[in-house]
Design a protein around this motif. Structure first.
Motif, PDB file in Angstrom:
ATOM      1  N   THR A   1      -3.061  -0.643  -9.524  1.00  0.00           N
ATOM      2  CA  THR A   1      -4.014  -0.103  -8.548  1.00  0.00           C
ATOM      3  C   THR A   1      -5.430  -0.101  -9.109  1.00  0.00           C
TER       4      THR A   1
ATOM      5  N   TYR B   1      -6.175   5.017  -5.513  1.00  0.00           N
ATOM      6  CA  TYR B   1      -7.332   4.302  -4.960  1.00  0.00           C
ATOM      7  C   TYR B   1      -8.342   5.293  -4.373  1.00  0.00           C
ATOM      8  N   ASN B   2      -7.844   6.263  -3.611  1.00  0.00           N
ATOM      9  CA  ASN B   2      -8.741   7.253  -3.004  1.00  0.00           C
ATOM     10  C   ASN B   2      -9.409   8.131  -4.058  1.00  0.00           C
TER      11      ASN B   2
ATOM     12  N   GLN C   1       2.286   5.021  -1.528  1.00  0.00           N
ATOM     13  CA  GLN C   1       1.626   6.322  -1.666  1.00  0.00           C
ATOM     14  C   GLN C   1       0.910   6.415  -3.005  1.00  0.00           C
TER      15      GLN C   1
ATOM     16  N   TYR D   1       0.843  -1.190   0.000  1.00  0.00           N
ATOM     17  CA  TYR D   1       0.000   0.000   0.000  1.00  0.00           C
ATOM     18  C   TYR D   1       0.883   1.247   0.000  1.00  0.00           C
TER      19      TYR D   1
ATOM     20  N   TYR E   1      -0.424   3.894  -4.628  1.00  0.00           N
ATOM     21  CA  TYR E   1      -1.638   3.083  -4.477  1.00  0.00           C
ATOM     22  C   TYR E   1      -2.727   3.862  -3.734  1.00  0.00           C
ATOM     23  N   HIS E   2      -2.380   4.428  -2.590  1.00  0.00           N
ATOM     24  CA  HIS E   2      -3.374   5.149  -1.784  1.00  0.00           C
ATOM     25  C   HIS E   2      -3.947   6.344  -2.546  1.00  0.00           C
TER      26      HIS E   2
END
Length: 302
Positions: A113, A87-88, A81, A79, A83-84
């Motif tokens: 992702t 994803y967000n 940065q 996970y 990816y986050h």
């Protein structure tokens, strides 16, 4: 493609069942896989003998990430940065039915992702524009991923697609390699966006060349690009720093997270030197490392 084992095909069937939550009917999932409802029913029932071609089995396995070997190297999701961030943003676009365009350097995990997000969310689809460059191919690809009959006349498919998207609960269309589309396909995206405004989220992804293509097209006042850019939020989303020194530090930190969860013996600096920061190369190097460990274990046991 060579003959696939029964065990492998049964694992593909399990993956099909795992992803069935994304479809309202078996017919819709069958359409998304490019098989007939009758073939799908037989496969789900465990009938694997000459129902579909070996190539089709391979296509489904690739779609659902089914490794050909049970003990093959398994990439553990880190996970990071990147990816986050992606994803967000995908969650926001889907929840609020808004749109964005993400342009960043190649090989940082954009596609990975997006594929992971789609595997976990209803009504979210991913289309590779590099494989569906024309207007017609793009429409059919989007319809297929949603499980709509995509083999009818293009006029009918388009009409059904728009109707379906407007009736769905918060659909999300992710267009990867967005810079690879033909010009008429961009105009079609704008048209589909107009037809589904506030009913559908859109997320476009590409490398730095995508931003350059959009900027050039807008400077030349090429019809459609200014309007489409406006609909996508009027700015390019990115996560890596533009400064080369800071970007190198960022990528080393991302690599460190990946090496930790995948239990690599390489240091982040060693892996960066081997790969130049490319996560695709990191995956290859981890597979090589895994293969060496397996060979050592075999020799020890012998």
């Amino acid at each position: 493609m060579s003959q696939l084992t029964e065990e492998y095909k049964l694992r593909i069937i399990e993956a099909i069942k795992d992803q069935s939550f994304k479809f309202k009917t078996q017919k819709a999932q069958a359409s998304s896989l490019g098989v007939s409802p009758a073939q799908f029913s037989r496969i789900i029932g465990g009938d694997i003998d000459k129902v579909i071609s070996e190539d089709k089995w391979g296509e489904i396995a690739n779609k659902y990430n089914v490794p050909i070997e049970v003990n093959a190297f398994f990439w553990h999701t880190a996970y990071t940065q990147v990816y986050h961030t992606i994803y967000n943003q995908l969650e926001t676009c889907q929840d609020e039915s808004i749109s964005a365009i993400f342009c960043d350097i190649a090989d940082i995990g954009k596609s990975f992702t997006a594929k992971d997000y789609v595997s976990r969310h209803n009504n979210a689809i991913l289309v590779d524009c590099s494989q569906n460059k024309s207007r017609t191919a793009l429409i059919r690809a989007i319809a297929r991923e949603f499980g709509i009959d995509w083999q009818d006349s293009i006029r009918t498919v388009r009409k059904d697609l728009i109707q379906y998207m407007r009736a769905m609960t918060k659909p999300l269309v992710i267009l990867d390699e967005f810079g690879d589309l033909d010009y008429p396909a961009y105009l079609e995206v704008k048209s589909l966006w107009n037809a589904t405004e506030w009913r559908c989220g859109w997320y476009m992804m590409g490398a730095d060349g995508l931003a350059a293509k959009f900027d050039r097209s807008r400077q030349l006042k090429k019809v459609g690009f200014a309007e489409l850019f406006s609909r996508l939020g009027s700015r390019y989303q990115r996560v890596t720093p533009e400064d080369s020194t800071r970007r190198r530090e960022f990528l080393i930190k991302e690599i460190a997270r990946i090496l930790e969860v995948n239990k690599s013996t390489h240091s982040p600096l060693q892996m960066f030197a081997l790969t130049g920061g490319s996560l695709r190369r990191v995956y290859i190097e981890l597979r090589k490392e895994n293969r060496k460990v397996k060979n050592i274990n075999v020799q020890v046991e012998a």
